[in-house]
Design an enzyme around this catalytic site. Structure first.
Site, short mmCIF file in Angstrom:
data_model
loop_
_atom_site.label_atom_id
_atom_site.label_comp_id
_atom_site.label_asym_id
_atom_site.label_seq_id
_atom_site.Cartn_x
_atom_site.Cartn_y
_atom_site.Cartn_z
N ARG A 165 0.86 -1.19 0.00
CA ARG A 165 0.00 0.00 0.00
C ARG A 165 0.89 1.24 0.00
O ARG A 165 2.12 1.14 0.11
CB ARG A 165 -1.00 0.01 1.17
CG ARG A 165 -0.64 -0.71 2.43
CD ARG A 165 0.39 -0.03 3.29
NE ARG A 165 0.16 1.38 3.49
CZ ARG A 165 1.11 2.27 3.62
NH1 ARG A 165 2.39 1.91 3.56
NH2 ARG A 165 0.84 3.54 3.80
N GLY A 166 0.25 2.39 -0.17
CA GLY A 166 0.98 3.63 -0.37
C GLY A 166 1.07 3.90 -1.85
O GLY A 166 1.49 3.04 -2.63
N ALA A 167 0.68 5.10 -2.28
CA ALA A 167 0.51 5.36 -3.71
C ALA A 167 1.72 5.00 -4.57
O ALA A 167 1.58 4.25 -5.55
CB ALA A 167 0.11 6.82 -3.92
N ARG A 205 -7.77 -0.72 -6.79
CA ARG A 205 -8.13 0.34 -5.86
C ARG A 205 -8.43 1.60 -6.68
O ARG A 205 -7.77 1.84 -7.69
CB ARG A 205 -7.02 0.61 -4.83
CG ARG A 205 -6.79 -0.57 -3.90
CD ARG A 205 -5.90 -0.21 -2.72
NE ARG A 205 -6.58 0.67 -1.79
CZ ARG A 205 -6.00 1.22 -0.72
NH1 ARG A 205 -4.73 0.96 -0.46
NH2 ARG A 205 -6.68 2.00 0.09
N GLN A 265 -1.94 2.40 10.12
CA GLN A 265 -0.69 2.48 9.37
C GLN A 265 0.33 3.38 10.05
O GLN A 265 1.53 3.17 9.93
CB GLN A 265 -0.94 2.98 7.95
CG GLN A 265 -1.74 2.02 7.09
CD GLN A 265 -3.18 2.46 6.95
OE1 GLN A 265 -3.81 2.88 7.93
NE2 GLN A 265 -3.72 2.40 5.75
N ASP A 269 -2.46 10.56 -2.08
CA ASP A 269 -2.78 9.48 -3.01
C ASP A 269 -3.23 10.00 -4.36
O ASP A 269 -3.05 9.32 -5.37
CB ASP A 269 -3.87 8.59 -2.41
CG ASP A 269 -3.31 7.70 -1.32
OD1 ASP A 269 -2.98 6.54 -1.62
OD2 ASP A 269 -3.18 8.15 -0.17
N ASN A 272 -5.90 12.09 0.74
CA ASN A 272 -4.93 11.33 1.53
C ASN A 272 -5.71 10.53 2.56
O ASN A 272 -6.93 10.63 2.67
CB ASN A 272 -3.92 12.28 2.20
CG ASN A 272 -2.71 11.54 2.77
OD1 ASN A 272 -2.11 10.71 2.08
ND2 ASN A 272 -2.35 11.83 4.00
N LYS A 273 -5.01 9.75 3.34
CA LYS A 273 -5.65 8.88 4.31
C LYS A 273 -6.61 9.64 5.20
O LYS A 273 -6.33 10.76 5.63
CB LYS A 273 -4.57 8.20 5.17
CG LYS A 273 -5.11 7.25 6.21
CD LYS A 273 -5.82 6.07 5.59
CE LYS A 273 -6.41 5.16 6.67
NZ LYS A 273 -7.12 4.02 6.07
#
Length: 332
Positions: free
Chosen positions: A55-57, A89, A187, A227, A237-238
């Site tokens: 995960r993570g762009a 995603r 995270q 993201d 973003n998150k």
């Protein structure tokens, strides 16, 4: 990234290609276990993106590039592989950017492994540059706040939001990092704190809801990842990023977004046009196999929120630090 193992300190990446397989850290197992998994089918690589093994762009982008590499090596229909991979995603722009990049490279007859490795290396190089530009923003004695994980795990190596932090540490500066836990998948607590601990960077985990308290008490700078960044500077973003940005503006704290140019989506006019991923309610109601909420009480689980550009002090990119109104200068 530096990791401590039973055999001493090692330098590894979040994802790479080896012996015909895509190899990655299973980030769901951190911080308790450092486990590597490998895949030789692009469909399984796409699933690793969907279920957040990776995960993570930028890491998602590199993983997608390696998935397309597998598809090409296996003689699969590349358009179908692209469709399957992109469906993993919906929010992270790097996923779509990487797949389209690989389609273009493969159409030129470039070796699939060479193309995918080059894409992954480009992410590392960009993050290194982000650190060079962003590191000077962190001064001796600063209290830095970040959110979610925008470190090496999320970006193949080095990080976006953590790149300036790593650079400041390398430059010998003394500072402190607040890492918010980042519900519901934690995270910040499980991944960012793990990275900071591996690097020996002074830090503490804080509950998401305490961000306002610490900002008011004295935070000098906030740096987060992204993201997807819309053409006007609004960004996703998150979940939990938006409230930090609003509080930062209220208390006069500089709020920076660290991201490579591949995260900018100039085909999306504003943040209102960004698709926000809604994930399973079990991520909220369960921790591991244990239910922590009442049976019968539903949960809402948006994975991201959108922060308007007016709250952003600047975007730290591999091409320099840009104000929201300047981002059109880097349009690719």
């Amino acid at each position: 990234m530096k990791v401590r193992t039973e055999n001493g300190e090692k330098d590894i990446r979040a994802v790479w290609f080896e012996d015909g397989k895509v190899v990655m850290i299973d980030q769901r197992r951190l911080p308790h276990e450092l486990v590597f998994v490998s895949f030789d089918r692009y469909e399984d690589v796409a699933e690793s993106i969907r279920n957040m093994t990776t995960r993570g762009a930028p890491s998602i982008g590199a993983t997608a590039a390696y998935g397309m590499c597998l598809a090409a090596l296996s003689g699969c229909d590349l358009e179908e592989a692209a469709k399957v991979t992109k469906s993993a995603r919906p929010t992270a722009n790097d996923l779509f950017y990487a797949v389209d990049h690989m389609l273009n490279e493969l159409s030129k007859g470039i070796d699939p492994i060479v193309a995918a490795d080059a894409y992954a290396q480009s992410m590392v190089d960009k993050c290194t540059s982000i650190g060079e530009f962003g590191g000077p923003l962190i001064k001796d004695g600063f209290k830095v706040m970040t959110h979610c994980n925008a470190g090496a795990l999320a970006t193949v190596d080095v990080g976006t939001a953590l790149a300036p932090i790593r650079k400041a540490k390398t430059d010998g500066k003394k500072f402190f990092v607040y890492a918010s836990e980042t519900r519901p998948r934690l995270q910040g607590m499980q991944l960012t704190a793990w990275e900071l601990n591996q690097e020996g960077i002074d830090h503490a985990i804080i509950p998401d809801g305490s961000s306002g308290h610490f900002i008011r008490e004295g935070v000098d700078i906030i740096i987060v990842g992204a993201d997807r960044i819309a053409a006007n500077g609004d960004f996703a973003n998150k979940i939990g990023t938006f409230e930090k940005a609003v509080l930062a503006k209220e208390f006069g704290v500089p709020f920076y977004v660290a991201a490579p140019i591949s995260t900018f989506d100039f085909n999306t006019p504003t943040g209102k046009d960004i698709v926000i991923e809604n994930r399973s309610e079990e991520e909220v109601t369960m921790i591991g196999d244990v239910r922590i909420s009442p049976v019968g009480s539903p949960a809402l689980n948006p994975a991201f929120d959108m922060t308007p550009a007016k709250y952003v002090t600047g975007f730290i990119t591999e091409k320099g630090i840009l104000k929201p109104e300047e981002i059109s200068k880097v349009r690719e």
